[in-house]
Write an enzyme that holds these catalytic residues in place. Sequence first.
Site, PDB file in Angstrom:
ATOM      1  N   GLY A  92      -4.675  -0.659 -17.447  1.00 37.31           N
ATOM      2  CA  GLY A  92      -5.733   0.315 -17.225  1.00 37.31           C
ATOM      3  C   GLY A  92      -5.322   1.446 -16.289  1.00 37.31           C
ATOM      4  N   HIS A  93      -6.226   2.411 -16.148  1.00 38.99           N
ATOM      5  CA  HIS A  93      -5.937   3.610 -15.365  1.00 38.99           C
ATOM      6  C   HIS A  93      -5.725   3.279 -13.886  1.00 38.99           C
ATOM      7  CE1 HIS A  93     -10.036   3.730 -13.669  1.00 38.99           C
ATOM      8  NE2 HIS A  93     -10.421   3.318 -14.866  1.00 38.99           N
ATOM      9  N   SER A  94      -4.793   3.986 -13.283  1.00 37.96           N
ATOM     10  CA  SER A  94      -4.492   3.912 -11.845  1.00 37.96           C
ATOM     11  C   SER A  94      -3.916   2.575 -11.410  1.00 37.96           C
ATOM     12  CB  SER A  94      -5.747   4.221 -11.006  1.00 37.96           C
ATOM     13  OG  SER A  94      -6.278   5.476 -11.350  1.00 37.96           O
TER      14      SER A  94
ATOM     15  N   SER B 139      -7.109   0.241 -11.649  1.00 39.09           N
ATOM     16  CA  SER B 139      -6.771   0.220 -10.220  1.00 39.09           C
ATOM     17  C   SER B 139      -6.268  -1.123  -9.718  1.00 39.09           C
ATOM     18  CB  SER B 139      -7.976   0.674  -9.368  1.00 39.09           C
ATOM     19  OG  SER B 139      -8.367   1.977  -9.730  1.00 39.09           O
TER      20      SER B 139
END
Length: 346
Positions: free
Chosen positions: A238-240, A258
């Site tokens: 996933g993002h970050s 994250s």
Amino acid sequence: MKLSELATLTGARVEAKFGDVDVEGAAGLDEAEAGHVTFLANPRYTARMQTTRASAIYLGEGVDAGRADIAVLSARDPYLAYTRALRLFNPEPGFEPLVHPSAVVDPTARLGAGVAVGACTVIGRGVHIGDGVRLFPNVTVYDGVSIGEGSVIHSGVALREGTVVGARVRIHNNAVVGSDGFGYAKDEEGRWLKIPQTGRVHIEDDVEIGAGTTIDCASVGETRIARGAKIDNLVQIGHSCTVGEDALLCAQVGLAGSSRVGRRVILAGQVGVAGHLEIGDDVVLTAKSATSHNVPAGKVLSGIPAFDNREWLRSIAAFRRLGEMQRALRALQTRLALLEKDATGS
């Protein structure tokens, strides 16, 4: 190649009683033929040493093959030595540097020396491709992407805008790097409003990414895959997120946004990690486990929710006996009821 040379190149030692035989290849115990070297690392397969047709075998230090017609190469780690032998006998195939006439390369893109660009590949504006990179057919490289020297990008891969790929990276078929992160805010009417995903993905050197894997860009900042990490097929990052050096993510692992995965972490097949978590260095999560809490360094966890692997094994052992325990409990309840009846005389 002579056995003595192979031993030197793979960090092994030839047992003195064996001659310097010729070795032409490497194969598993069951597949090996005369002229091959094989290996035994798991004692479960010891009996197969008696039937293998290999001419030589990697064994742990002090292990005897139990037969005189196969040369023994002693190694601290037989599997590692065998892997090095496989690499020696199966070197990377060469390729001809060229840009296929059907490829579409933006005039602003910069291609290094010895680059190969396959048929129907598209390279966008401001792309920088290092020396010796190979792009197979039907690769899509969006604007502003950078690819380091010696990397190999297989067919169907999409590298989204701004993605940074380091040196000697391998990305297998149909992986998508830098797609939008999954981010939405609910408006006053209960509808989902897309959050702009303005960050990027940074893949460091010597990373391998499996087929069909997706790595989302950050909403802001970056998603980073650190040096030497190995990511299997069908993994979702996933993002970050951050994946640490030499981490190993097996098939169908999912990291929510994250998450931070430490160095040398092993996430076995279908492991799930909730968002905004910290997974410490050298953690192991066994197959199908899931965690919604931070995990301290060095822990081995299992289950859903994941907890200490040794406790999980004891719990599973008890779970298998639940039927027996239930029958025993009912018998005790019956006996207790009879004793209470006798005691009261009713």
